[in-house]
Every structure is written in structure tokens, then in C-alpha cells.
Enzyme design. Sequence first.
Site, mmCIF file in Angstrom:
data_model
loop_
_atom_site.group_PDB
_atom_site.id
_atom_site.type_symbol
_atom_site.label_atom_id
_atom_site.label_comp_id
_atom_site.label_asym_id
_atom_site.label_seq_id
_atom_site.Cartn_x
_atom_site.Cartn_y
_atom_site.Cartn_z
ATOM 1 N N THR A 167 -1.475 3.651 -25.114
ATOM 2 C CA THR A 167 -0.976 3.131 -23.844
ATOM 3 C C THR A 167 -2.047 3.180 -22.779
ATOM 4 O O THR A 167 -2.818 4.121 -22.709
ATOM 5 C CB THR A 167 0.212 4.001 -23.351
ATOM 6 O OG1 THR A 167 1.182 4.038 -24.372
ATOM 7 C CG2 THR A 167 0.830 3.450 -22.083
ATOM 8 N N ARG A 217 11.274 -0.588 -32.418
ATOM 9 C CA ARG A 217 11.232 0.559 -31.504
ATOM 10 C C ARG A 217 10.563 0.136 -30.182
ATOM 11 O O ARG A 217 9.470 -0.415 -30.178
ATOM 12 C CB ARG A 217 10.442 1.706 -32.144
ATOM 13 C CG ARG A 217 10.300 2.953 -31.254
ATOM 14 C CD ARG A 217 9.014 2.956 -30.469
ATOM 15 N NE ARG A 217 8.742 4.244 -29.824
ATOM 16 C CZ ARG A 217 7.747 4.476 -29.002
ATOM 17 N NH1 ARG A 217 6.902 3.508 -28.706
ATOM 18 N NH2 ARG A 217 7.567 5.659 -28.457
ATOM 19 N N VAL A 218 11.242 0.366 -29.084
ATOM 20 C CA VAL A 218 10.652 0.110 -27.763
ATOM 21 C C VAL A 218 10.427 1.462 -27.106
ATOM 22 O O VAL A 218 11.305 2.328 -27.132
ATOM 23 C CB VAL A 218 11.583 -0.767 -26.902
ATOM 24 C CG1 VAL A 218 11.050 -0.887 -25.480
ATOM 25 C CG2 VAL A 218 11.725 -2.166 -27.525
ATOM 26 N N ASP A 221 8.568 4.054 -23.874
ATOM 27 C CA ASP A 221 8.720 4.282 -22.428
ATOM 28 C C ASP A 221 7.983 3.258 -21.585
ATOM 29 O O ASP A 221 8.337 3.024 -20.430
ATOM 30 C CB ASP A 221 8.250 5.700 -22.076
ATOM 31 C CG ASP A 221 6.768 5.938 -22.383
ATOM 32 O OD1 ASP A 221 6.240 5.338 -23.351
ATOM 33 O OD2 ASP A 221 6.143 6.734 -21.666
ATOM 34 N N GLY A 227 1.345 8.619 -24.104
ATOM 35 C CA GLY A 227 1.667 9.656 -25.075
ATOM 36 C C GLY A 227 3.079 9.519 -25.599
ATOM 37 O O GLY A 227 3.608 8.413 -25.706
ATOM 38 N N GLY A 265 6.282 8.753 -25.950
ATOM 39 C CA GLY A 265 7.201 8.015 -25.104
ATOM 40 C C GLY A 265 8.629 8.510 -25.177
ATOM 41 O O GLY A 265 9.380 8.406 -24.204
HETATM 42 N N1 GLY Z 1 3.809 5.938 -24.456
HETATM 43 C C1 GLY Z 1 3.731 4.901 -25.425
HETATM 44 C C2 GLY Z 1 4.803 4.897 -26.405
HETATM 45 O O1 GLY Z 1 5.447 5.933 -26.672
HETATM 46 O O2 GLY Z 1 5.023 3.868 -26.954
#
Ligand code: GLY
Length: 316
Positions: free
Chosen positions: A178, A206-207, A209, A230, A232
Site C-alpha cells: 500500500t 477480498r477488499v 482497508d 499493512g 488492513g
Molecule cells: N493495507 C492494505 C491491505 O490490507 O490491503
Amino acid sequence: MKPSPIIIGSERSEAGLFEGAKLLATGASALDAVEVALRLCEDNRKDHYVGTGGLLNARGEVELDASIMVGSSRAFGAVGAVKGFAHPISIARAVLERLTQHCLLVGEGAELFADEGGFERRDLVTDESWRLFREALASSSESVEGEGTPALPGDDAYRRSALALVNRFRPHDGPWGTINVLALDEQGELVVGVSTSGYPWKYPGRVGDSALPGAGNYADARFGGAACTGRGELSMRLTGARVVVDNLARGDDPNEACRSMLSQALELTDDYRSELRTICLTPDGRHGAAAGRAGSTYNVISAGVGELVVRPRVWP
Ligand code: GLY
């Protein structure tokens, strides 16, 4: 008094931060600066946490999440689990500006919207990301998400379950991360953008944060903006970015606002625990960041100066 324009970003944002800073220096909006900076990061094939060359899901596809939030209006635009487009941050901005009845589009709907808007399609899998996918699942001493740092016990648990998924989905033969960018322009607008290919080997669909307001991204021009990288799922369970902004609102300095949120994250049970990091910027141009361990950094460019300064993150 007009604020001094500034742009800050997470590790590896330097691929785009200079161009964002140059724009801000000419009086451009924080929205333009954040978008331009993240587009360049999305084009950076050496970065396996975002855009082209991002690491794959369990079925061997690159699925991208991105979001952008405007502090004065708290307008939010995002896409999740988008496949085959070069610049998810620009699609997220188009959701914000052109599809004002909605905040978030995912999967096929987001791809339909991107095609209607004429956004560039691209094959996002690179030879290198495919090789990393194969090798990293076999064994690795590196953290699943965390700048190549040594693996934590939770990384092994994550890797084992991801391997079980990959075996189930039988990926084709033929591929993590990210980036956060936050900018303040001379009009005092504060914008936060986030773009990622998400967790490597994630369950398809999967989506994370990064696409969710309050979790990976939050901006309120009264108090500040924040974003996360990190793990999410921890940020989603905590609404991490919103907690950082709430901490700023109650008067914490930027480093303390970030550190305090990460302390809360450490209290959550998570068998797949890997690191969560966060970064924030205030309407008067102060900034801070925190990570789960020592030695992590973030990037800062004051637009008037133009030089990139690497700052240490605090840790809980
Ligand atoms: N922070 C990125 C994710 O968990 O997809």
C-alpha cells in the site's frame, strides 16, 4: 495566512511524491497532487505492493483497491477488487467527482464504470511479480507485508493459509502493499489518497482497508488526514485512520495520534498479525507517523523547498 503546501507519503511514495510536490508548488490542488503522485507509484513496476507488478491473489490475478478523500467536504471515492486497469486512483477520483451518489464501486461494476470513463486497461502481471508469487509461497524469511523486514510468527500462519488457498484455486502458470499520499494545498485543502494491490495471495474479492473510509483513509480539514498501510484487517476492525484523526481532534500531536492508534491495534487478537503502520497530516502542515517496529520511515516534501526528507516513524 495561506498554509505552506506540503506532501507526505509512506515508504516507496518517492516514485511519485516529487511530481506531486512540483504541482503543489505551482498552485495546483491537493487533489491533483495526490492523484499524480499515486499514478506514478501505480506505474512503478519495481513496487510489488501497488498497481502494475502488484502481487497476486490466490487465483493468480492482480486485484487493486484505491481511495481518495477530500478534507473540506469529506467527499470520498473508492474502488475495490478492480482488475485490469492501470490507475485505480484515477477511477476512485472519478467515483468521487462523477458518481456523487456513491462512494465505492467494486469488481465488475467498478470495471464497467472505468470502461465507460475510458480509463486505460493494462495487463498488471509482470514476470517478476509472477516469480515472487511462486517463490514467496514456497518459503520466505520476509514479512508478508512490511518492507522486507523479518517475518513475524503471524506471517507464517498467513503464508500457510494462503498456500492452502492457492492450491485450492490452482492458479494459472503465468504473481504485496500500500502507498499513502497526503497533501495540503495553498487553499488549505487537505486530501488523502491510498492505492494498493492488497495482501498477497488474498482470497479473490477480498477488499482491504485502502478502499474504506475511516479504515485505510480519512480526511477532515478541521483536524487532519490519516492513512494506513499493512494489515488492513486490523485497520478495518479499528477504523484506524478515523481513530488517528479523532486523536488529532482531541489535541494529540501527530506522532502521538498515530502511536496511540497502533497501541489499540496491538490489543486486538489476530492470528495473522503482521504490521500495521499509519501516517497523518494536519491542516497547519504538521505531520507524524507510526509503525509496529523501530527503523521505519515516511517521506516529506515541503513544496516550496522541493527536497525529500525521510523522517522516522515512532512505534508503540
Ligand atoms: N493495507 C492494505 C491491505 O490490507 O490491503
